[in-house]
Design an enzyme around this catalytic site. Structure first.
Site, PDB file in Angstrom:
ATOM      1  N   GLY A  27      29.595  34.522  14.604  1.00  6.39           N
ATOM      2  CA  GLY A  27      29.205  35.896  14.979  1.00  6.39           C
ATOM      3  C   GLY A  27      30.482  36.359  15.781  1.00  6.39           C
ATOM      4  CG  ASN A 108      20.480  38.502  21.401  1.00 11.66           C
ATOM      5  OD1 ASN A 108      20.680  39.915  21.566  1.00 11.66           O
ATOM      6  ND2 ASN A 108      21.286  37.657  22.233  1.00 11.66           N
ATOM      7  CB  SER A 156      26.085  33.402  13.335  1.00 19.64           C
ATOM      8  OG  SER A 156      26.662  32.010  14.039  1.00 19.64           O
ATOM      9  CG  HIS A 158      24.217  28.662  15.216  1.00 22.24           C
ATOM     10  ND1 HIS A 158      25.374  29.576  15.009  1.00 22.24           N
ATOM     11  CD2 HIS A 158      23.445  29.310  16.473  1.00 22.24           C
ATOM     12  CE1 HIS A 158      25.444  30.312  16.091  1.00 22.24           C
ATOM     13  NE2 HIS A 158      24.297  29.768  16.951  1.00 22.24           N
ATOM     14  CB  THR A 194      42.417  24.521   8.217  1.00 14.59           C
ATOM     15  OG1 THR A 194      43.819  24.107   8.204  1.00 14.59           O
ATOM     16  CG2 THR A 194      41.889  23.453   7.179  1.00 14.59           C
ATOM     17  CB  CYS A 284      26.067  33.547  24.214  1.00 12.97           C
ATOM     18  SG  CYS A 284      25.608  33.259  22.418  1.00 12.97           S
TER      19      CYS A 284
END
Lengths: 331, 49
Positions: A27, A108, A156, A158, A194, A284
């Protein structure tokens, strides 16, 4: 092949075109890419956001604003924590420069849900770019991007039983966005580096499962939240709830407020000692000492000690009973 | 910690990974074979249960 299959699957589940889905590291990267692209590629010179956004948006906006090339403003909040849509329209109407509106779909910490279609219509009316951090809702709500006029959304893995370190950025096909990361042609030149192959496959599978089981899982989690609300009110006099907890609110989040006291100050610590994992704010920013910026922004008359209880399909009524029992003993 | 089993009510931060998701991500699982590169086999194929 696996990545393109995953992209088709994700696009199908969100009712988007595969060319509109870009895999990212999560995110935060998606939010950063959308905000930078709105400024650099789409000509936005003013950003309207809210003080209760995730730091992945707030700090990114502050970063670009610090360069003095753009300005930003916060939209007002209503008493229950919802976005004041009249203020949003007044701000959009009052500006002559091109705006980016970046507002999260579900908060959130308190769970309040944004009226996406109303905000989208306002953005179109005033020629603003619309980005929404949908990290808390993708995988928890049926999101139909074909019926949602929006430029960017972030998600996101998870947050819905997928792997960490993988997310998506949806970029509306009408938007000509350029990358945040340079130096490789991956993701059709939109995201160099990658690809996180295993993460991408996991993201797609998690979203498939989440949407297949949405009806039963969401109904179950709603019952858990309602049960916990009832039990807390019954056993803990003085407890309150932050946000629009029984209205337009995410069914996975219940933000509690207990009166300040010597006992409640150490509430989260004591819950942890009893083996109960909850949060006082965004994960976070855990460890930060200044409290939750979301709760602070609500400017409540009586600020209690906030605790965010957030549920998933693996939680049980017995766990709720245990938490209520422990809380009753602690407060 | 006084309880042997922890109670996790922080799913807005991170949800536990679903077993079916993990299976899809594992190159040696029956459902994860699509991830393998068609021309590059694993150096050593671990067992899968």
């Amino acid at each position: 092949m696996a990545i393109e299959n995953a992209r088709k699957s994700v696009a199908g589940l969100l009712n988007a075109h595969p060319g509109e889905i870009f895999f990212t590291s999560g995110g935060t990267e998606s939010n950063n890419t959308a905000i930078l692209s709105a400024i650099r590629d789409l000509g936005c010179t003013h950003i309207i956001t809210s003080p209760i956004e995730h730091h992945a948006v707030l700090h990114t906006v502050a970063h670009y604003a610090s360069r003095k090339t753009i300005s930003f403003s916060f939209v007002k909040l209503l008493a229950d924590g919802h976005i004041d849509l009249k203020d949003l329209e007044a701000q959009l109407a009052g500006r002559e420069d091109k705006c980016l509106v970046t507002l999260m779909h579900a908060n959130n910490e308190i769970g309040n849900l944004l009226s996406m279609n109303v905000v989208s219509a306002l953005c179109r009316k005033y020629n603003a770019v619309f980005h929404s951090d949908c990290v808390q809702t993708v995988g928890h709500y049926p999101i139909d991007l074909s019926r949602m006029d929006i430029d960017f959304i972030s998600a996101s893995g998870h947050k819905f039983h997928g792997p960490k370190g993988v997310g998506i950025l949806y970029v509306n096909s009408n938007v000509q966005a350029k990358p945040l990361l340079h130096g490789g042609g991956q993701e059709r030149n939109m995201r160099a580096g990658t690809e996180n192959l295993y993460g991408i496959v996991g993201f797609a599978r998690a979203l498939e499962l989440a949407m297949e089981r949405y009806e039963q899982d969401s109904a179950y989690i709603k019952k858990l939240k309602a049960y916990m609300t009832t039990q807390l009110l019954q056993h803990l006099p003085g407890i309150g709830f932050n946000g629009d907890y029984d209205g337009s609110c995410l069914y996975t989040v219940l933000n509690t407020s207990v009166p300040q006291s010597a006992k409640s100050e150490m509430l989260l610590f004591n819950l942890d000692i009893h083996g109960i994992c909850v949060s006082g704010g965004s994960a976070c920013s855990s460890g930060a000492s200044q409290g939750s910026h979301v709760i602070n922004a609500l400017k409540l008359d009586d600020i209690g000690v906030a605790g965010r209880f957030s549920f998933c399909k693996y939680n049980t009524m017995q766990e709720v009973d245990k938490v209520v029992e422990v809380l009753t003993g602690l407060i | 910690m006084t309880n042997s089993k922890r109670i996790y009510f922080d799913n807005a931060a991170t949800t536990p990974l679903d077993k079916e998701v993990l299976e899809a991500m594992m190159p040696t699982s029956p459902k994860g074979l699509a991830i393998l590169h068609p021309f590059i086999p694993l150096a050593e194929k671990p067992g899968w249960q």
